[in-house]
Design a protein around this motif. Structure first.
Motif, short mmCIF file in Angstrom:
data_model
loop_
_atom_site.label_atom_id
_atom_site.label_comp_id
_atom_site.label_asym_id
_atom_site.label_seq_id
_atom_site.Cartn_x
_atom_site.Cartn_y
_atom_site.Cartn_z
N THR A 31 -34.19 -26.21 -11.62
CA THR A 31 -34.54 -27.18 -12.64
C THR A 31 -35.70 -26.66 -13.48
O THR A 31 -36.24 -25.58 -13.23
N ASP A 32 -36.11 -27.47 -14.45
CA ASP A 32 -37.29 -27.10 -15.25
C ASP A 32 -38.51 -27.93 -14.85
O ASP A 32 -39.48 -28.03 -15.61
N TYR A 33 -38.46 -28.54 -13.66
CA TYR A 33 -39.57 -29.37 -13.20
C TYR A 33 -40.56 -28.53 -12.39
O TYR A 33 -40.19 -27.93 -11.37
N PRO A 34 -41.83 -28.46 -12.81
CA PRO A 34 -42.83 -27.67 -12.08
C PRO A 34 -42.98 -28.16 -10.65
O PRO A 34 -42.92 -29.37 -10.37
N ALA A 35 -43.19 -27.21 -9.73
CA ALA A 35 -43.34 -27.57 -8.31
C ALA A 35 -44.32 -26.61 -7.64
O ALA A 35 -44.43 -25.44 -8.03
N HIS A 36 -45.04 -27.13 -6.65
CA HIS A 36 -45.93 -26.28 -5.87
C HIS A 36 -45.97 -26.77 -4.42
O HIS A 36 -45.61 -27.91 -4.12
N LEU A 37 -46.37 -25.89 -3.55
CA LEU A 37 -46.43 -26.20 -2.13
C LEU A 37 -47.56 -27.19 -1.87
O LEU A 37 -48.67 -27.03 -2.37
N HIS A 38 -47.24 -28.24 -1.08
CA HIS A 38 -48.28 -29.19 -0.70
C HIS A 38 -49.19 -28.56 0.34
O HIS A 38 -48.78 -27.66 1.09
N GLN A 39 -50.42 -29.02 0.40
CA GLN A 39 -51.40 -28.43 1.31
C GLN A 39 -51.02 -28.58 2.78
O GLN A 39 -51.50 -27.82 3.63
N ASP A 40 -50.14 -29.55 3.12
CA ASP A 40 -49.76 -29.73 4.51
C ASP A 40 -48.73 -28.70 4.97
O ASP A 40 -48.44 -28.60 6.17
N GLY A 41 -48.15 -27.94 4.05
CA GLY A 41 -47.17 -26.94 4.41
C GLY A 41 -45.80 -27.49 4.76
O GLY A 41 -44.85 -26.73 4.95
N GLY B 248 -44.15 -29.89 2.80
CA GLY B 248 -43.40 -30.32 1.63
C GLY B 248 -43.90 -29.70 0.35
O GLY B 248 -44.85 -28.89 0.35
N ILE B 249 -43.26 -30.08 -0.75
CA ILE B 249 -43.66 -29.62 -2.07
C ILE B 249 -43.95 -30.82 -2.95
O ILE B 249 -43.51 -31.94 -2.67
N VAL B 250 -44.69 -30.58 -4.01
CA VAL B 250 -44.97 -31.59 -5.03
C VAL B 250 -44.20 -31.19 -6.28
O VAL B 250 -44.31 -30.05 -6.75
N ILE B 251 -43.40 -32.12 -6.80
CA ILE B 251 -42.60 -31.87 -8.00
C ILE B 251 -43.12 -32.77 -9.12
O ILE B 251 -43.19 -33.99 -8.95
N GLU B 252 -43.47 -32.16 -10.23
CA GLU B 252 -43.96 -32.91 -11.38
C GLU B 252 -42.78 -33.27 -12.29
O GLU B 252 -42.08 -32.37 -12.77
N ILE B 253 -42.55 -34.56 -12.51
CA ILE B 253 -41.49 -35.01 -13.41
C ILE B 253 -42.10 -35.90 -14.49
O ILE B 253 -43.28 -36.26 -14.41
N ASP B 254 -41.33 -36.24 -15.49
CA ASP B 254 -41.83 -37.07 -16.58
C ASP B 254 -42.40 -38.37 -16.02
O ASP B 254 -41.73 -39.10 -15.30
N ASN B 255 -43.66 -38.67 -16.34
CA ASN B 255 -44.32 -39.93 -15.97
C ASN B 255 -44.51 -40.11 -14.47
O ASN B 255 -44.68 -41.23 -14.00
N GLY B 256 -44.50 -39.04 -13.70
CA GLY B 256 -44.73 -39.20 -12.28
C GLY B 256 -44.61 -37.91 -11.50
O GLY B 256 -44.45 -36.82 -12.07
N ARG B 257 -44.67 -38.03 -10.19
CA ARG B 257 -44.57 -36.86 -9.32
C ARG B 257 -43.91 -37.27 -8.01
O ARG B 257 -43.94 -38.43 -7.59
N LEU B 258 -43.31 -36.27 -7.37
CA LEU B 258 -42.61 -36.47 -6.11
C LEU B 258 -43.23 -35.59 -5.03
O LEU B 258 -43.63 -34.45 -5.31
N TYR B 259 -43.32 -36.11 -3.83
CA TYR B 259 -43.61 -35.29 -2.66
C TYR B 259 -42.31 -35.24 -1.86
O TYR B 259 -41.74 -36.28 -1.52
N TYR B 260 -41.82 -34.03 -1.59
CA TYR B 260 -40.53 -33.87 -0.92
C TYR B 260 -40.67 -32.92 0.26
O TYR B 260 -41.01 -31.75 0.10
N ALA B 261 -40.45 -33.45 1.46
CA ALA B 261 -40.47 -32.65 2.68
C ALA B 261 -39.11 -32.79 3.35
O ALA B 261 -38.79 -33.84 3.91
N PRO B 262 -38.25 -31.76 3.28
CA PRO B 262 -36.88 -31.88 3.79
C PRO B 262 -36.80 -32.13 5.28
O PRO B 262 -35.83 -32.74 5.75
N TYR B 263 -37.82 -31.68 6.03
CA TYR B 263 -37.84 -31.92 7.48
C TYR B 263 -39.26 -32.28 7.90
O TYR B 263 -39.93 -31.52 8.59
#
Length: 254
Positions: free
Chosen positions: A27-37, A39-54
């Protein structure tokens, strides 16, 4: 991609594989590793997501799913839940599941999923014309709430549980934007059981979409103004035959 997740489940390499040149996958959504290792943080229009698959390991996830669905005299893993006309007649060991109805075009329809509402004593919730009064917190739900507090930096006072019996169960496009959730609510979504697709689309431009697979033990946090600008859904997946329970923790304001 799912095979890769299965092989490397719970490792940091799984999380890092979600980021491609500073973006979430292709995608074109910026993402970076969260400090907890985890999950990741995904920046989307007007908000952000924290996503940890497991976020939770397999042992804890298995135990939690069994806790949520265990039922007296019923093997929840093999039972044909879609054949059960009256879910309220069954004695579940821990969760007070109910099958709510909504009225559309003058007719009542059963929701395509089973639900339960838990929370602080005075935190009732109204959505889709359904008034929910909270069941008291259980020890397991409280433990999950404690785990979320570390990531979300807040203590939620309510949780909506949705049980998808198979891939035939779903939830249509909607936003968690009810007045009692306040402005820019944070919604933390935990998933146990079968993996399901989770879709987000921008209200003003449906071509702006993002998809995240929600696996056994995953955590997704929606923050910022997402609920005011985005809709989300869990579509049907007929090939999915097993159970999935989704818990969305939230804060209700009186």
């Amino acid at each position: 991609m799912l095979d890769l997740f299965s092989d490397l489940q719970g490792t940091e390499s799984v999380v890092q594989s979600l980021i491609n040149n500073g973006k979430y996958l292709d995608t074109d959504y910026p993402a970076h590793l969260h400090q907890d290792g985890k999950g990741i943080v995904i920046e989307i229009d007007n908000g952000r997501l924290y996503y940890a698959p497991y976020f939770f390991d397999t042992k804890i996830s298995d135990q939690t799913l069994d806790y949520l669905l265990s039922c007296e005299d019923v093997d929840w893993k093999s039972y044909d839940w879609h054949s059960e006309i009256n879910i309220s007649r069954l004695e579940f060991d821990h969760i007070n599941w109910q099958h709510d109805t909504i009225k559309m075009f003058g007719k009542e329809h059963k929701l395509p999923r089973i639900s339960a509402w838990y929370g602080d004593e005075d935190k009732s919730y109204l959505y889709s014309g359904i008034q929910l009064s909270p069941n008291p917190w259980t020890s397991k739900l409280n433990w999950l709430r404690d785990e979320l507090e570390v990531v979300c930096k807040r203590r939620f006072n309510s949780v909506l549980l949705n049980w998808y019996r198979t891939g035939e169960d779903y939830i249509s496009w909607h936003a968690d934007d009810e007045p009692e959730l306040g402005i820019n609510p944070i919604i933390a979504s935990i998933n146990f059981g079968e993996s399901r697709r989770f879709l987000l689309r921008l209200k003003e431009d449906h071509s702006r979409k993002i998809e995240l697979p929600l696996h056994h033990g995953s955590l997704l946090v929606m923050a910022g103004a997402i609920q005011h600008h985005w809709q989300h859904s869990v579509p049907k997946q007929k090939r999915v035959k097993g159970n999935r329970v989704n818990l969305t923790f939230r804060t209700i304001f009186n």
